[in-house]
Design a protein around this motif. Structure first.
Motif, mmCIF file in Angstrom:
data_model
loop_
_atom_site.group_PDB
_atom_site.id
_atom_site.type_symbol
_atom_site.label_atom_id
_atom_site.label_comp_id
_atom_site.label_asym_id
_atom_site.label_seq_id
_atom_site.Cartn_x
_atom_site.Cartn_y
_atom_site.Cartn_z
ATOM 1 N N UNK A 189 -5.367 17.202 1.577
ATOM 2 C CA UNK A 189 -6.206 16.050 1.956
ATOM 3 C C UNK A 189 -6.486 15.104 0.781
ATOM 4 N N UNK A 190 -6.479 15.648 -0.429
ATOM 5 C CA UNK A 190 -6.710 14.804 -1.600
ATOM 6 C C UNK A 190 -5.621 13.749 -1.756
ATOM 7 N N UNK A 191 -4.404 14.084 -1.355
ATOM 8 C CA UNK A 191 -3.301 13.120 -1.411
ATOM 9 C C UNK A 191 -3.660 11.877 -0.606
ATOM 10 N N UNK A 192 -4.243 12.090 0.559
ATOM 11 C CA UNK A 192 -4.658 10.975 1.415
ATOM 12 C C UNK A 192 -5.733 10.138 0.724
ATOM 13 N N UNK A 193 -6.657 10.796 0.051
ATOM 14 C CA UNK A 193 -7.728 10.078 -0.641
ATOM 15 C C UNK A 193 -7.149 9.230 -1.770
ATOM 16 N N UNK A 194 -6.274 9.814 -2.573
ATOM 17 C CA UNK A 194 -5.678 9.084 -3.703
ATOM 18 C C UNK A 194 -4.874 7.873 -3.218
ATOM 19 N N UNK A 195 -4.033 8.074 -2.217
ATOM 20 C CA UNK A 195 -3.220 6.967 -1.710
ATOM 21 C C UNK A 195 -4.087 5.937 -0.995
ATOM 22 N N UNK A 203 -6.906 -6.045 -3.162
ATOM 23 C CA UNK A 203 -7.676 -7.100 -3.836
ATOM 24 C C UNK A 203 -7.426 -7.180 -5.343
ATOM 25 N N UNK A 204 -6.838 -6.130 -5.913
ATOM 26 C CA UNK A 204 -6.703 -6.055 -7.366
ATOM 27 C C UNK A 204 -5.241 -5.936 -7.780
ATOM 28 N N UNK A 205 -5.012 -6.003 -9.098
ATOM 29 C CA UNK A 205 -3.654 -5.875 -9.629
ATOM 30 C C UNK A 205 -3.290 -4.404 -9.871
ATOM 31 N N UNK A 206 -2.061 -4.196 -10.307
ATOM 32 C CA UNK A 206 -1.553 -2.836 -10.524
ATOM 33 C C UNK A 206 -2.356 -2.099 -11.594
ATOM 34 N N UNK A 209 -6.081 3.896 -3.508
ATOM 35 C CA UNK A 209 -5.166 2.971 -4.197
ATOM 36 C C UNK A 209 -4.800 1.800 -3.307
ATOM 37 N N UNK A 210 -4.531 2.095 -2.048
ATOM 38 C CA UNK A 210 -4.185 1.051 -1.088
ATOM 39 C C UNK A 210 -5.328 0.043 -0.954
ATOM 40 N N UNK A 211 -6.547 0.552 -0.784
ATOM 41 C CA UNK A 211 -7.696 -0.334 -0.608
ATOM 42 C C UNK A 211 -7.959 -1.183 -1.852
ATOM 43 N N UNK A 212 -7.829 -0.591 -3.019
ATOM 44 C CA UNK A 212 -8.037 -1.343 -4.254
ATOM 45 C C UNK A 212 -6.921 -2.369 -4.451
ATOM 46 N N UNK A 220 0.400 3.808 -2.907
ATOM 47 C CA UNK A 220 -0.649 3.031 -2.259
ATOM 48 C C UNK A 220 -0.554 1.551 -2.596
ATOM 49 N N UNK A 221 -0.218 1.253 -3.848
ATOM 50 C CA UNK A 221 -0.074 -0.135 -4.288
ATOM 51 C C UNK A 221 1.083 -0.820 -3.566
ATOM 52 N N UNK A 222 2.214 -0.130 -3.496
ATOM 53 C CA UNK A 222 3.394 -0.694 -2.818
ATOM 54 C C UNK A 222 3.096 -0.918 -1.334
ATOM 55 N N UNK A 223 2.411 0.032 -0.706
ATOM 56 C CA UNK A 223 2.052 -0.140 0.710
ATOM 57 C C UNK A 223 1.160 -1.368 0.903
#
Length: 143
Positions: free
Chosen positions: A40-46, A55-58, A49-52, A120-123
Motif C-alpha cells: 500500500x505504501x507504493x500507492x501512497x508514494x506514487x 502543480x510543481x516541478x520535478x 508524487x502525482x498530486x505534487x 507519479x511525475x510522468x503520470x
C-alpha cells in the motif's frame, strides 16, 4: 487553488504513519510478514508524487517523495520495532547489521521512492498533456 506540496507531504506522512502502525499490529496479530504492508505504501508514494507534480516541478516532487521516504525508513522503522512487527527474512538480516543495515535500508527506500516519484511525475505530465490536447481539440471544434 490546489493544495500546496507541503500540505500533500504532511498528508503522505500521516497516511504512511497509519500504514506503519496498522501494518505492524496486523503483522504481529495475524503472523503475516510486515514486508507485505509495503505494497500500500507504493500507492501512497506514487499518489503523493502525482498530486505534487500536477502543480510543481520535478525537483520539488522528488524532494518531497524523498522526505517521505526518509520519514518512513526512520520513524516508520522505529514504530515497527516498538509495535513488534513480524519482520522476517531479508529485513531481519538487514536489521541485525545495526546502523549499517539501517543506512542501507534508508538508501534503498529513498531510491525506490524516487523511482515511484518519477512514475507519479510522468503520470501527472501525461494527464496535463491529455488535458491540453483535448482542450485544443475542443477549441478547433468550436471554430
Amino acid at each position: 487553488m490546489g493544495k500546496s506540496h507541503k500540505k500533500i507531504l504532511e498528508q503522505g506522512i500521516f497516511i504512511v504513519t497509519l500504514l506503519d502502525v496498522i501494518g505492524s499490529l496486523l503483522s504481529r496479530w495475524l503472523n503475516i510478514d510486515y514486508g507485505w504492508f509495503s505494497i500500500p505504501s507504493v500507492t501512497v508514494y506514487m499518489g503523493m508524487s502525482y498530486l505534487i507534480a500536477r502543480k510543481q516541478n520535478l525537483k520539488t516532487t522528488l524532494s518531497s517523495v524523498t522526505k517521505l521516504a526518509l520519514y518512513d525508513a526512520t520513524i516508520g522503522f522505529i514504530l515497527s520495532l516498538l509495535l513488534e512487527a513480524n519482520v522476517g527474512g531479508f529485513e531481519k538480516d538487514i536489521y541485525k547489521l545495526g546502523i549499517i543495515g539501517w543506512i542501507f535500508v534508508i538508501i534503498l527506500v529513498a531510491i525506490v521512492a524516487n523511482i515511484l516519484g518519477l512514475i507519479g511525475y510522468v503520470l501527472a505530465l501525461r494527464r496535463k498533456k491529455l488535458k491540453s490536447d483535448s482542450s485544443a481539440m475542443y477549441k478547433e471544434l468550436e471554430e
